[in-house]
Motif scaffolding. Structure first.
Motif, short mmCIF file in Angstrom:
data_model
loop_
_atom_site.label_atom_id
_atom_site.label_comp_id
_atom_site.label_asym_id
_atom_site.label_seq_id
_atom_site.Cartn_x
_atom_site.Cartn_y
_atom_site.Cartn_z
N UNK A 38 -24.97 -27.49 15.99
CA UNK A 38 -25.65 -26.35 16.61
C UNK A 38 -25.66 -25.16 15.66
N UNK A 39 -26.12 -25.41 14.43
CA UNK A 39 -26.17 -24.36 13.42
C UNK A 39 -27.27 -23.34 13.74
N UNK A 40 -27.44 -22.37 12.86
CA UNK A 40 -28.36 -21.27 13.15
C UNK A 40 -29.81 -21.74 13.29
N UNK A 41 -30.18 -22.81 12.60
CA UNK A 41 -31.51 -23.36 12.79
C UNK A 41 -31.68 -23.95 14.18
N UNK A 42 -30.66 -24.67 14.64
CA UNK A 42 -30.69 -25.20 16.01
C UNK A 42 -30.69 -24.06 17.03
N UNK A 43 -29.94 -23.03 16.73
CA UNK A 43 -29.90 -21.89 17.65
C UNK A 43 -31.26 -21.21 17.77
N UNK A 44 -32.05 -21.23 16.68
CA UNK A 44 -33.40 -20.68 16.75
C UNK A 44 -34.28 -21.51 17.69
N UNK A 45 -34.10 -22.83 17.68
CA UNK A 45 -34.83 -23.70 18.61
C UNK A 45 -34.42 -23.39 20.05
N UNK A 46 -33.12 -23.22 20.27
CA UNK A 46 -32.63 -22.90 21.62
C UNK A 46 -33.16 -21.53 22.05
N UNK A 47 -33.15 -20.56 21.15
CA UNK A 47 -33.61 -19.22 21.51
C UNK A 47 -35.09 -19.24 21.90
N UNK A 48 -35.91 -20.00 21.14
CA UNK A 48 -37.33 -20.11 21.49
C UNK A 48 -37.50 -20.77 22.85
N UNK A 49 -36.66 -21.76 23.15
CA UNK A 49 -36.71 -22.43 24.45
C UNK A 49 -36.36 -21.47 25.58
N UNK A 94 -22.63 -21.93 25.79
CA UNK A 94 -22.39 -20.59 25.29
C UNK A 94 -23.68 -19.89 24.87
N UNK A 95 -24.68 -20.68 24.43
CA UNK A 95 -25.95 -20.10 24.02
C UNK A 95 -26.85 -19.74 25.20
N UNK A 96 -26.49 -20.18 26.40
CA UNK A 96 -27.22 -19.75 27.58
C UNK A 96 -28.10 -20.80 28.22
N UNK A 97 -28.08 -22.02 27.72
CA UNK A 97 -28.86 -23.08 28.35
C UNK A 97 -28.29 -23.42 29.73
N UNK A 98 -29.15 -23.95 30.57
CA UNK A 98 -28.72 -24.32 31.91
C UNK A 98 -28.12 -25.71 31.98
N UNK A 99 -28.43 -26.55 30.98
CA UNK A 99 -27.88 -27.89 31.01
C UNK A 99 -28.24 -28.68 29.79
N UNK A 321 -11.60 -10.98 11.23
CA UNK A 321 -12.56 -10.31 12.11
C UNK A 321 -12.85 -11.20 13.31
N UNK A 322 -13.32 -10.62 14.41
CA UNK A 322 -13.50 -11.40 15.64
C UNK A 322 -14.68 -12.36 15.59
N UNK A 323 -15.51 -12.28 14.57
CA UNK A 323 -16.61 -13.21 14.44
C UNK A 323 -17.86 -12.77 15.16
N UNK A 324 -18.85 -13.65 15.19
CA UNK A 324 -20.12 -13.37 15.82
C UNK A 324 -19.99 -13.36 17.34
N UNK A 325 -21.06 -12.90 18.00
CA UNK A 325 -21.07 -12.92 19.46
C UNK A 325 -20.88 -14.32 19.99
N UNK A 326 -21.50 -15.31 19.32
CA UNK A 326 -21.32 -16.70 19.75
C UNK A 326 -19.88 -17.13 19.60
#
Length: 341
Positions: A38-49, A94-99, A321-326
């Protein structure tokens, strides 16, 4: 990057493809892919979804495959998995998907034609309202299906198709799971975290060991990682989360050459901890690589180095550091606190 879900987010649902799809998830917009890491490229796909789903008041799902398709087509070349199924589900939640819906990638599934994939899987079982894929997504027997095929099918059948372009990192190169694996194999945790958008971690049960660490004054919680794990062997500063509490620690991943070569084991010395960890599920997050594994002149020299390793790990973790929001959200979930605010 989008805001992460609040504590009011409905419960995340994990399903097998053969399960009955709940009526509340019919018409969902669905991100499709392997999503290993679930790298940043995958996260971009999830965000578009998520953008498409929220704009139309629809649920948002991910659809993925287990085992990794490469494990089916080339079992003689085991895949270094960045995120096994349970970790992948945690990341998606964590990224906000429903399932998440998982298809078993076996000979029957691999033999589906591209048209059958669309009609039987996407429309028949998933009842999609729309799909989002990466620019290089292929599907169906012989990899005949591609984004253009999917777009044409969407127009015929009435579902939307979004294609996400490659995610270009700050260095100008595309992010990929292969790049993450290479970074971890080199012990370059900063590179891996930059590609992933969070510090890489493993999760699993604490298993019994030979208790040699206790005799040396460094009791350890041992975990067995997948045989295909290619993380660089050596000593790391880590956090160790168990029973909803995160502890600082120092870990050795390797074959313990001081005591004879054996199968690789992850041994974590948890700082300032007393208690029985055997059988408990723990999460180890890798923060910094300290040094390679090595054999010393004698056990006393090893113990002296272990004290130095522990001191260095404490210093690294004190300034972490506490890291990214994710990453903060993942940490909160590991602690049992729900999504981070």
């Amino acid at each position: 990057m989008r805001d992460l879900p609040s504590a009011a987010t409905p419960p995340f649902v994990s399903l097998d493809l053969d399960d009955v799809l709940p009526a509340t998830l019919a018409g969902a917009h669905v991100a499709i892919g392997n999503f290993d890491g679930m790298h940043r490229g995958h996260q971009a796909v999830v965000e578009a979804t998520l953008d498409r789903a929220r704009a139309h008041g629809r649920p948002a799902l991910a659809f993925t495959f287990e085992p990794h398709p490469r494990s089916h087509f080339a079992p003689e070349h085991p895949v270094f998995r960045l995120s096994p199924p349970d970790v992948k589900a945690r990341l998606m939640a964590a990224l906000g998907l429903d399932g998440l819906v998982v298809a078993r990638f076996d000979a029957a599934f691999a033999g589906l034609s591209a048209q059958a994939f669309v009609e039987d899987v996407l429309l028949g079982k998933l009842q999609v309202g729309g799909v989002t894929v990466g620019w290089d997504f292929h599907f169906g027997r012989g990899r005949v299906g591609d984004p253009a095929f999917l777009d044409a099918a969407g127009r015929r059948h009435g579902f939307s198709v979004d294609v996400v372009e490659p995610f270009v990192c700050e260095d100008g190169d595309n992010v990929s799971s292969s790049r993450v694996r290479a970074a971890l194999a080199a012990g370059d945790l900063a590179e891996a975290a930059g590609l992933l958008g969070y510090r890489w971690f493993v999760r699993g049960p604490v298993v019994g060991g030979d208790r040699r660490g206790r005799d040396l004054g460094f009791s350890t919680a041992n975990m067995t990682l997948a045989p295909a794990c290619r993380l660089r062997q050596g000593v790391y500063a880590v956090t160790f989360t168990v029973d909803g509490v995160a502890h600082p620690g120092v870990a050795n991943w390797g074959r313990r050459p001081q005591f004879g070569e054996g199968l690789p084991v992850l041994e974590t010395h948890v700082f300032d901890f007393a208690g029985d960890l055997y059988g408990k599920i723990a999460e180890v997050r890798f923060v910094s690589w300290l040094r390679p594994e090595e054999k010393f002149a004698n056990v006393a020299a090893l113990v002296a180095q272990m004290h130095l390793d522990a001191a260095e790990a404490r210093a690294v973790l004190a300034g972490m550091d506490p890291g990214t929001a994710l990453e903060r959200d993942l940490a909160a979930r590991a602690l049992g606190a729900g999504p981070a605010s």
